[in-house]
Design a protein around this motif. Sequence first.
Motif, PDB file in Angstrom:
ATOM      1  N   MET A 192       0.878  -1.263   0.026  1.00 24.77           N
ATOM      2  CA  MET A 192       0.072  -0.061   0.023  1.00 24.77           C
ATOM      3  C   MET A 192       0.784   1.164  -0.031  1.00 24.77           C
ATOM      4  O   MET A 192       1.928   1.464   0.818  1.00 24.77           O
ATOM      5  N   THR A 193       0.522   2.111  -1.005  1.00 24.24           N
ATOM      6  CA  THR A 193       1.321   3.408  -1.069  1.00 24.24           C
ATOM      7  C   THR A 193       0.337   4.506  -1.296  1.00 24.24           C
ATOM      8  O   THR A 193      -0.889   4.258  -1.676  1.00 24.24           O
ATOM      9  N   HIS A 194       0.906   5.735  -1.474  1.00 25.04           N
ATOM     10  CA  HIS A 194       0.029   6.636  -2.011  1.00 25.04           C
ATOM     11  C   HIS A 194       0.206   6.743  -3.680  1.00 25.04           C
ATOM     12  O   HIS A 194       0.984   6.329  -4.267  1.00 25.04           O
ATOM     13  N   ALA A 195      -0.826   7.591  -4.337  1.00 28.96           N
ATOM     14  CA  ALA A 195      -0.848   7.713  -5.846  1.00 28.96           C
ATOM     15  C   ALA A 195       0.350   8.531  -6.310  1.00 28.96           C
ATOM     16  O   ALA A 195       0.437   9.542  -5.640  1.00 28.96           O
ATOM     17  N   VAL A 223      -3.142   4.545  -3.005  1.00 30.52           N
ATOM     18  CA  VAL A 223      -4.253   5.243  -2.661  1.00 30.52           C
ATOM     19  C   VAL A 223      -4.390   6.594  -3.111  1.00 30.52           C
ATOM     20  O   VAL A 223      -3.233   7.152  -2.779  1.00 30.52           O
ATOM     21  N   PRO A 224      -5.196   7.164  -3.573  1.00 25.07           N
ATOM     22  CA  PRO A 224      -5.371   8.513  -3.856  1.00 25.07           C
ATOM     23  C   PRO A 224      -5.411   9.685  -2.829  1.00 25.07           C
ATOM     24  O   PRO A 224      -6.181  10.623  -2.684  1.00 25.07           O
ATOM     25  N   TRP A 225      -4.140   9.713  -1.985  1.00 30.82           N
ATOM     26  CA  TRP A 225      -4.036  10.754  -1.017  1.00 30.82           C
ATOM     27  C   TRP A 225      -2.922  11.541  -1.606  1.00 30.82           C
ATOM     28  O   TRP A 225      -1.914  11.013  -2.133  1.00 30.82           O
ATOM     29  N   LYS A 226      -3.029  12.842  -1.676  1.00 36.55           N
ATOM     30  CA  LYS A 226      -1.913  13.782  -2.316  1.00 36.55           C
ATOM     31  C   LYS A 226      -0.614  13.760  -1.482  1.00 36.55           C
ATOM     32  O   LYS A 226      -0.755  13.937  -0.249  1.00 36.55           O
ATOM     33  N   PRO A 227       0.563  13.563  -2.115  1.00 31.75           N
ATOM     34  CA  PRO A 227       1.750  13.684  -1.547  1.00 31.75           C
ATOM     35  C   PRO A 227       2.063  15.381  -1.194  1.00 31.75           C
ATOM     36  O   PRO A 227       1.731  16.055  -2.152  1.00 31.75           O
ATOM     37  N   PHE A 228       2.396  15.753  -0.035  1.00 30.89           N
ATOM     38  CA  PHE A 228       2.651  17.142   0.323  1.00 30.89           C
ATOM     39  C   PHE A 228       4.030  17.491   0.436  1.00 30.89           C
ATOM     40  O   PHE A 228       4.495  18.589   0.029  1.00 30.89           O
ATOM     41  N   LEU A 229       4.962  16.623   0.735  1.00 31.59           N
ATOM     42  CA  LEU A 229       6.289  17.270   0.950  1.00 31.59           C
ATOM     43  C   LEU A 229       7.279  15.916   0.748  1.00 31.59           C
ATOM     44  O   LEU A 229       7.120  14.650   1.519  1.00 31.59           O
ATOM     45  N   LEU A 230       8.018  16.026  -0.143  1.00 33.33           N
ATOM     46  CA  LEU A 230       9.075  14.719  -0.494  1.00 33.33           C
ATOM     47  C   LEU A 230       8.370  13.452  -0.415  1.00 33.33           C
ATOM     48  O   LEU A 230       8.703  12.533   0.128  1.00 33.33           O
ATOM     49  N   GLN A 231       7.275  13.632  -1.309  1.00 33.75           N
ATOM     50  CA  GLN A 231       6.637  12.117  -1.683  1.00 33.75           C
ATOM     51  C   GLN A 231       5.879  11.548  -0.193  1.00 33.75           C
ATOM     52  O   GLN A 231       5.568  10.469  -0.245  1.00 33.75           O
ATOM     53  N   THR A 259       4.893   9.348   6.420  1.00 32.39           N
ATOM     54  CA  THR A 259       3.684   9.581   7.328  1.00 32.39           C
ATOM     55  C   THR A 259       2.755   8.366   7.233  1.00 32.39           C
ATOM     56  O   THR A 259       1.971   8.176   8.071  1.00 32.39           O
ATOM     57  N   LEU A 260       2.554   7.954   5.851  1.00 29.31           N
ATOM     58  CA  LEU A 260       1.587   6.910   5.460  1.00 29.31           C
ATOM     59  C   LEU A 260       1.790   5.708   6.418  1.00 29.31           C
ATOM     60  O   LEU A 260       1.159   4.920   6.965  1.00 29.31           O
ATOM     61  N   CYS A 261       3.136   5.262   6.755  1.00 29.27           N
ATOM     62  CA  CYS A 261       3.646   4.132   7.303  1.00 29.27           C
ATOM     63  C   CYS A 261       3.220   4.476   8.892  1.00 29.27           C
ATOM     64  O   CYS A 261       2.764   3.540   9.408  1.00 29.27           O
ATOM     65  N   HIS A 262       3.425   5.537   9.334  1.00 27.87           N
ATOM     66  CA  HIS A 262       3.197   5.721  10.714  1.00 27.87           C
ATOM     67  C   HIS A 262       1.660   5.599  10.892  1.00 27.87           C
ATOM     68  O   HIS A 262       1.331   4.963  12.035  1.00 27.87           O
ATOM     69  N   GLU A 263       0.789   6.211  10.204  1.00 23.15           N
ATOM     70  CA  GLU A 263      -0.430   6.165  10.329  1.00 23.15           C
ATOM     71  C   GLU A 263      -1.175   4.793  10.233  1.00 23.15           C
ATOM     72  O   GLU A 263      -1.781   4.589  10.980  1.00 23.15           O
TER      73      GLU A 263
END
Lengths: 450, 189
Positions: free
Chosen positions: A44-47, A66-74, A107-111
């Motif tokens: 699982m990763t971001h789009a 997953v269609p969450w937008k990256p905001f900083l450095l991917q 951040t996705l990993c922590h969440e």
Amino acid sequence: MGDSKRHRILMVSDFFYPNFGGVENHIYLLSQCLLKLGHKVVVMTHAYGNRSGVRYMTGGLKVYYVPWKPFLLQNTLPTFYGTLPIIRTILIREQISLVHGHQAFSTLCHEALMHARTMGYKVVFTDHSLYGFADVGSIHMNKVLQFTLADVSQAICVSHTSKENTVLRSGLPPEKVYVIPNAVDTAMFKPAAERPSGNEIIIVVISRLVYRKGADLLVEVIPEVCRMYPNVRFIVGGDGPKRVRLEEMREKHSLQDRVEMLGAVPHAQVRSVLISGHIFLNSSLTEAFCIAILEAASCGLLTVSTRVGGVPEAYDMIVLAEPDPTDMVQAIKKAISILPMIDPQDMHNRMKKLYDWHDVAKRTEIVYDHALNCSNQSLLERLSRYLTCGAWAGKLFCLVMIIDFILWRLLQLWKPAEDIEVVPDIVLSHDEDRGISQDFQAFNEDNSLR
Amino acid sequence: MVESCISNKIYSYKHECKWPNSEAADVHSIIVRKSRSKGFLVFFSALLILANAILLFLIKDKSIAVVFWSFIWDVLIVKLLLQKPVEKESVVIMPALGVQLETHYVSGNIIRRFVPIDKILKPVLLECVTPVTCYWSLSLIVQEEAELMLVFKELHPPVKMLVPIWKALCAATGSEGSLNTFTEDGPCC
């Protein structure tokens, strides 16, 4: 596979294909080897741009972009609870037994790890980098890491130095941390059939030209070596903010014919650049585990590197130096003198024996077995672990977890788990005529659906 | 003639064969079930809000505007939560002719889309990922169209209802239904 269970693993990280890098490569290759061992792996990763939704990679590796937008450095935008619904849906529909998060900076990993723990899944975390303790960014990151790792089942680090670093930053008990180094794809990194001949000795440098990778050291070392050895040439691959300094150095010392700048080298062409040289130079100022050194050794190059982080643990035939220009020049001098005694094929064979992704996968499987054997804990028992994180931080973390628990219960009421359909397992069948075809067995058996 | 029927809490699936003697048309419908408890809950809460507003006006001497605004609010939530615009969606498969996709609204409006049989390359079952959930959808790969055509535009029926429809579409269009069951790209909404 024998008597060990078949695990169903969810790998989570912000960093995955189509991004290229150490973490991405690690997740992909580890997943492939685990699939070969018979486990089920879902990533699982971001789009990434247009690449959104479900994709399948080699071996039936399913990837959720997953269609969450990256905001900083991917990195995905951290919303604390925003990813709870989609993570819960994926965990239920794929019938996951274990969640494996990668990289402290994701951040996705922590969440994902936080939500997985709330829902009672076992969790494993792998840390790929070394981080500092002093600057503001590091302090905050370490606090976040402390929160995530307060309740992790097991942790993996890529070198003993990295284990020390992670344990100090997060306060995790060392017994919970395993050391499993990265490996190198020795099938791809083979030495050239014939070494580059001639009187010239070619030194190759491939790295991102940033401060952290010691680009400033290169600026001092290269002119000195060129002055001492008229028959030495440099090939520098890679790009970054420090490239300008290297170009200036070339101009200043008139080394245009002795130093070749290649710019960014795509990963597929790294091998061809490496086999054109005799010596590989790595000048990083910090490194948890340097895969570049392994790739160079697998191609039969003699490596000169700074003695930092996990580099000395890689293998024994590296010429080490302190991250200081004079010391590095001495090391290069030593390397040039022992170069005739090095046999590239011999180095490659040693790498092949020492580092193998299948071995990494087997060791990781053992970590998974240990993680799944950990006892299940109730919410109150878990909250007591968070309280030890600090006077204020501990209470804040407890509050975050309690809210997460409440939100999870509400979500269970609103969208019960029975309503989420389980995805049937993919069975790969190899068909010579048509290539690999995939078959949803459950869909073909009408009885199982009614 | 009703051939099969599957249902769950929200949807029910019906497969009918019109004119069973000739193989003229096959109708697969997904019908939205009416939920009585939801309606009861919404009306009850609306009544509560209105009663509260009237009480405030009569006893606490607040202005009539409170009653007025709470009434507007009630109308809005009743409209939003209880309005079920879609009554059912159906797929009429006419072998050798084409496929007609229909959406029937509660208001009586029916929207129909027809796709000729030779324009359909393949029907596919795909997983769509949104920021909060993941669900299955049935789509048609249509010749000369960059986007996939969704068979059910408004509804999200469960996969056990989609599979018989997908198989029927595969049989009608002549594509292989059992192997190579997914493609790598899809409209992920």
